[in-house]
Design a protein around this motif. Sequence first.
Motif, short mmCIF file in Angstrom:
data_model
loop_
_atom_site.label_atom_id
_atom_site.label_comp_id
_atom_site.label_asym_id
_atom_site.label_seq_id
_atom_site.Cartn_x
_atom_site.Cartn_y
_atom_site.Cartn_z
N UNK A 89 -9.71 -16.19 -7.83
CA UNK A 89 -9.75 -16.08 -6.36
C UNK A 89 -8.35 -16.10 -5.77
N UNK A 90 -7.42 -16.84 -6.40
CA UNK A 90 -6.05 -16.88 -5.88
C UNK A 90 -5.41 -15.49 -5.99
N UNK A 91 -5.58 -14.86 -7.15
CA UNK A 91 -5.04 -13.52 -7.36
C UNK A 91 -5.63 -12.54 -6.36
N UNK A 92 -6.95 -12.64 -6.19
CA UNK A 92 -7.66 -11.72 -5.31
C UNK A 92 -7.25 -11.93 -3.85
N UNK A 93 -7.09 -13.20 -3.46
CA UNK A 93 -6.67 -13.51 -2.09
C UNK A 93 -5.33 -12.86 -1.79
N UNK A 94 -4.40 -12.96 -2.77
CA UNK A 94 -3.08 -12.36 -2.60
C UNK A 94 -3.20 -10.85 -2.42
N UNK A 95 -3.98 -10.21 -3.29
CA UNK A 95 -4.15 -8.76 -3.24
C UNK A 95 -4.75 -8.33 -1.90
N UNK A 96 -5.74 -9.10 -1.43
CA UNK A 96 -6.40 -8.74 -0.18
C UNK A 96 -5.47 -8.93 1.01
N UNK A 97 -4.60 -9.96 0.92
CA UNK A 97 -3.61 -10.19 1.99
C UNK A 97 -2.66 -8.99 2.11
N UNK A 98 -2.23 -8.49 0.94
CA UNK A 98 -1.37 -7.31 0.91
C UNK A 98 -2.06 -6.14 1.60
N UNK A 99 -3.32 -5.95 1.24
CA UNK A 99 -4.11 -4.85 1.78
C UNK A 99 -4.23 -4.99 3.30
N UNK A 100 -4.54 -6.22 3.74
CA UNK A 100 -4.68 -6.46 5.18
C UNK A 100 -3.39 -6.12 5.91
N UNK A 101 -2.26 -6.56 5.35
CA UNK A 101 -0.98 -6.33 5.99
C UNK A 101 -0.75 -4.83 6.15
N UNK A 102 -1.05 -4.09 5.09
CA UNK A 102 -0.81 -2.66 5.10
C UNK A 102 -1.75 -1.95 6.09
N UNK A 103 -3.01 -2.37 6.11
CA UNK A 103 -4.00 -1.68 6.94
C UNK A 103 -3.82 -2.02 8.42
N UNK A 104 -3.52 -3.28 8.71
CA UNK A 104 -3.52 -3.70 10.10
C UNK A 104 -2.27 -3.28 10.87
N UNK A 105 -1.09 -3.22 10.18
CA UNK A 105 0.12 -2.86 10.90
C UNK A 105 0.09 -1.40 11.37
N UNK A 106 -0.74 -0.58 10.72
CA UNK A 106 -0.79 0.83 11.12
C UNK A 106 -1.54 1.02 12.42
N UNK A 114 -13.75 -1.51 10.70
CA UNK A 114 -13.54 -2.02 9.34
C UNK A 114 -12.21 -2.74 9.23
N UNK A 115 -11.19 -2.20 9.94
CA UNK A 115 -9.88 -2.83 9.91
C UNK A 115 -9.97 -4.25 10.49
N UNK A 116 -10.65 -4.38 11.61
CA UNK A 116 -10.72 -5.71 12.22
C UNK A 116 -11.65 -6.64 11.47
N UNK A 117 -12.56 -6.06 10.64
CA UNK A 117 -13.48 -6.91 9.88
C UNK A 117 -12.88 -7.34 8.55
N UNK A 118 -11.74 -6.73 8.17
CA UNK A 118 -11.21 -6.97 6.84
C UNK A 118 -10.93 -8.44 6.50
N UNK A 119 -10.27 -9.20 7.37
CA UNK A 119 -10.03 -10.60 6.99
C UNK A 119 -11.33 -11.36 6.71
N UNK A 120 -12.34 -11.16 7.55
CA UNK A 120 -13.62 -11.84 7.33
C UNK A 120 -14.30 -11.29 6.09
N UNK A 121 -14.12 -9.99 5.83
CA UNK A 121 -14.75 -9.38 4.66
C UNK A 121 -14.10 -9.87 3.36
N UNK A 122 -12.80 -10.14 3.41
CA UNK A 122 -12.11 -10.70 2.25
C UNK A 122 -12.77 -12.02 1.85
N UNK A 123 -13.07 -12.81 2.84
CA UNK A 123 -13.74 -14.08 2.61
C UNK A 123 -15.10 -13.86 1.94
N UNK A 124 -15.79 -12.80 2.40
CA UNK A 124 -17.09 -12.45 1.86
C UNK A 124 -17.00 -12.09 0.37
#
Lengths: 261, 225
Positions: free
Chosen positions: B208-225, B150-160
């Motif tokens: 979508x701009x707001x959501x993209x920002x929020x999802x980027x934050x989430x990705x950063x937090x999830x992926x660095x761990x 799920x972590x590796x799918x997150x960027x593509x899922x954000x697009x979804x």
Amino acid sequence: MTGFRKLLTLAVTGLSLSLGMLAGSADAQEKLKLATEGTYPPWNYRDPSGKLVGWDVEIGFALCERMKVECEFVAQEWDGIIPGLNAKKFDLIVASMGITAKRKEQVAFSNAYKDTISKFVAKKGAVKDTSVDGLAGKRIGVQRGSIQHDFLTKTYTKSDIAVYDKTTDVELDLLSDRVDVMLQNKLTSFSGFFKKAESSGYEFVGPDLKGGLLGEGSGIAMRKEDTQLRDRVNKALAEIIADGTHEKISAKYFPFKLLEN
Amino acid sequence: MLDFDLMMEVLPKLWQGVGMTGRLSLLILLLAFVLALPLAFARNAKHRILSVPANAYILFFRGTPALIQVFLVYYGAGQFPWIRSSMAWTILRDPFWCLIIALGMNGAAYSAELFAGAMRNVSRGVIEAARALGLSWYATVRTVIFPIALRSALPAYSNEIILTIKATSLASTITIMDLTGMARLEVARTYAPYEVFLTAAAIYVAITALLTQALKQLERRVITH
């Protein structure tokens, strides 16, 4: 250079002069050209031999008979019908043209020679009262952007108005019970919905609705400056309505009146 | 050229449709996610009895236009008297649920493809290590494969997610008054499609701009761990 320009001016003047004479001579012989679309059955269309026929054509000839003028029908595509009138390619448009404020900017209209009637349709026995209160809380189907849509939004404020892209979509949802009642042009319902087998359990409900937001009906269009012609058409129209000719012609096409006086 | 006063006038009216667009998006994403997980497993399964139906489902929903799927569910269901007299009609009668079902099933196909790919990419070594540690198959899936995939799918899922929000604009074709539905209503009233649709577009961009920002934050937090 100046010689060429002079020649050109001469040619243009000559052309407009001869065109003007042509128009003038048409007037002198009292022969009117009537334009119709020719692709809009049963109002105006071509029979298998290619002749223009239909309700508009019959009404047009009846009017000419009253005005005691010789008439000829020509077919003209819809997009070019108002420009064609103003370019004097013909004198009257008898093509079930709706009278609208926008068209009135470009042409003059006779009195209405056909009403635009809207009417509710519902499952047999399901709806008795089509007043604003009678349909409160009911779901009414209508085509987006139609005059009926405008009318419903402004008048039937206690109902749930469902808007569709096409009238046939409204009909599908009436058949599947998603809407309780639909409002569209009476003739559209008559010659579309009610010609299909699935509609056997459905009926027109409430009175014929017309006027105001629901349209001023169809008129015969003429050039704005032809005020005399307009008076003559209106007089002839009043006569064929009064002596029953209008109703007799209409009865050949529809089992109800197309014009209330 | 551009009538700003008109745009300001229609803005609050279009805003009334945003809530509906939000509700639709949320429920569609939820249904799609719930359907996508078992579908992704079935897609990766070794048994053809699982993988063939899953592949057929994904092929159908990815291979046909979403608008056709919406019409199939909405008008298609209404055609049959036996459906209209069944329990299902209480849901299928409502255009709101028809859209959620159609677009939810559609989204499930795309998400399943995405999750299945991500799960296949979890390295064999990690899985074998988990098994060697004595984890059951279920525990391996839940604590190892899922989090990694799920972590590796997150960027593509954000697009979804963004694509789903935009797909809800089909709602207006079946009488739902979402953002696009309100816009089309205002176009019919004002005859000014340019100003009205531009205003609607601006609202979609903002969302979508707001959501993209929020999802980027989430990705950063999830992926660095």
